[in-house]
Design an enzyme around this catalytic site. Structure first.
Site, PDB file in Angstrom:
ATOM      1  N   CYS A 143      43.915 114.909  30.412  1.00 32.39           N
ATOM      2  CA  CYS A 143      42.850 113.939  30.075  1.00 32.39           C
ATOM      3  C   CYS A 143      43.372 112.744  29.288  1.00 32.39           C
ATOM      4  O   CYS A 143      42.637 111.779  29.061  1.00 32.39           O
ATOM      5  CB  CYS A 143      41.742 114.644  29.303  1.00 32.39           C
ATOM      6  SG  CYS A 143      41.046 116.028  30.200  1.00 32.39           S
ATOM      7  N   HIS A 280      37.825 109.070  26.164  1.00 35.52           N
ATOM      8  CA  HIS A 280      37.780 110.024  27.278  1.00 35.52           C
ATOM      9  C   HIS A 280      36.420 110.728  27.252  1.00 35.52           C
ATOM     10  O   HIS A 280      35.940 111.160  26.185  1.00 35.52           O
ATOM     11  CB  HIS A 280      38.929 111.022  27.131  1.00 35.52           C
ATOM     12  CG  HIS A 280      38.751 112.239  27.970  1.00 35.52           C
ATOM     13  ND1 HIS A 280      38.460 112.165  29.320  1.00 35.52           N
ATOM     14  CD2 HIS A 280      38.789 113.573  27.661  1.00 35.52           C
ATOM     15  CE1 HIS A 280      38.326 113.391  29.797  1.00 35.52           C
ATOM     16  NE2 HIS A 280      38.525 114.262  28.820  1.00 35.52           N
ATOM     17  N   ASN A 310      33.176 115.526  33.100  1.00 41.76           N
ATOM     18  CA  ASN A 310      34.512 115.210  32.599  1.00 41.76           C
ATOM     19  C   ASN A 310      35.452 115.064  33.800  1.00 41.76           C
ATOM     20  O   ASN A 310      35.762 116.051  34.458  1.00 41.76           O
ATOM     21  CB  ASN A 310      34.956 116.360  31.675  1.00 41.76           C
ATOM     22  CG  ASN A 310      36.373 116.205  31.163  1.00 41.76           C
ATOM     23  OD1 ASN A 310      37.133 115.376  31.657  1.00 41.76           O
ATOM     24  ND2 ASN A 310      36.737 117.023  30.180  1.00 41.76           N
TER      25      ASN A 310
END
Ligand code: UT7
Length: 353
Positions: A143, A280, A310
């Site tokens: 990520c 993020h 996500n």
């Protein structure tokens, strides 16, 4: 001695060089050249899976997922791969920048979910978009991936190794998720975002920080034995994404504010100088917690995880593209980007839009 957009680095590097760094690019003021994002693009697959859809396959509810994560639905790839999604996001970014694929010097692609180990996804995107003069490589930083390719792209430009760099974050995490595990399958989604970074003598205010702590690697893992059959519910659970959600949550709430403060200190800017904090998109509670720890309101922390979940390395560039196309990003604004995730890895950068 202005840097001309779209001119290939090999034609310009000699004339702009200093003897100590023969290839490095310099602005008129004599500062080493840095890159500015001059175009963005994104792509998500059409198919969406809502929280109610998930409640039919695992013991969960729309209410629980929204409250604990902020996610309402996620887009899931059926035929698409990180290459097809990354290529489409790249075409859109190049069009937005007004740059031809042939003028790209380097393709840096952040992904952890390619369905092939090699060739790299970056080289396959190169083939798809016809970026015939570019070099290409993949970066594995989960990520934190888009932040990483942004930092590496800037390093290429500062070293004079490239003038135009295509940055991509693309993920097909639905391949790696255990659809029987309610603590992870509710979180993730598929998609891609891209940005064109180009040497620009008027670009300023770039600072970056990046950290890793391999000792905490166990908190978020995905075994490489996964295969395309991962969507088959009879698969071995140990080969899917496994996460200690609470540990990762705690880590993000501690390290992201630290990284933001660290990078702002390097630029001698305060949080008041920053128009946007692009984090993020892991969990809305993490973003709210970071804003609170920095003593800031949520109005400068845009989020889109309600729609996409996500999407790991793709989350920041998808958000960046939405911000760009909706006109919320204005030239001259200062922006902080921060990524965090498996590794563990985390970091931040501050730049002028
Ligand atoms: O991109 C970076 C990587 N990931 C992250 O940033 C994720 C960070 N962590 C998180 O977002 C959160 O930890 C989660 C959303 C994953 C979990 O939220 P939580 O508040 O930490 O929940 P929990 O794991 O402590 O679980 C609380 C309860 C448990 O039940 P018991 O033991 O209290 O009876 C879980 O079994 O919630 C249960 N639970 C669920 N219930 C309904 C876990 N997942 C679900 C679910 N639906 N989907």
């Amino acid at each position: 001695m202005k840097i001309t957009r779209n001119r290939r680095v090999s034609e310009t590097a000699g004339r702009q060089s200093r003897s100590k760094f023969p290839n490095a690019l310099y602005s008129e003021a004599g500062n080493k050249m840095i890159g500015r994002i001059c175009g963005t693009g994104s792509f998500v697959p059409e198919k969406t899976v809502s929280n109610d859809d998930l409640a039919k396959i695992v013991d969960t509810s729309d209410e629980w997922i929204r409250e604990r994560t902020g996610v309402a639905r996620r887009h899931i790839a059926e035929q698409d791969t990180v290459v097809t999604m990354g290529a489409e996001a790249s075409r859109r970014a190049l069009e937005n920048a007004g740059i031809s694929p042939e003028d790209v010097d380097m393709i840096l692609m952040a992904t952890s979910s390619s369905n092939v180990i090699f060739p790299s996804a970056a080289c396959s995107v190169q083939r798809e978009i016809g970026a015939v003069h570019a070099g290409g490589l993949d970066v594995s930083a989960a990520c934190t991936g888009f932040l990483s390719v942004y930092q590496i792209g800037q390093a290429y430009i500062q070293a004079g190794m490239a003038q135009t760099v295509l940055l991509i974050g693309a993920e097909s995490l639905s391949r790696l998720v255990n659809w029987k595990d309610r603590s992870t399958c509710i979180l993730f989604g598929d998609g891609a975002g891209a940005a064109v970074l180009q040497a620009d003598e008027s670009a300023s205010c770039l600072q970056t920080v990046f950290h890793s702590d391999g000792r905490k690697g166990w908190t978020l893992t995905c075994d490489s034995r996964h295969k395309d059959g991962a969507k088959d519910l009879s698969g071995d659970p140990s080969t899917f994404i496994q996460m200690d959600g609470k540990e990762v949550f705690k880590f993000a709430l501690t390290k992201v504010p630290e990284a933001v403060r660290e990078v702002l200190e390097k630029t001698e800017l305060s949080t008041d100088d920053i128009s946007w904090f692009l984090l993020h998109q892991a969990n809305i509670r993490i973003i709210e917690g970071v804003a609170k720890r920095l003593r800031l309101g949520m109005d400068r922390f845009p989020s889109n995880m309600e729609e996409y979940g996500n999407t790991s390395a793709a989350s920041i560039p998808i958000l960046l593209d939405e911000m760009n196309r909706s006109g919320r990003l204005e030239r001259g604004q200062k922006v902080v980007m921060s990524g965090f995730g498996a590794g563990l890895t985390w970091g931040a950068c501050v730049f002028e839009w």
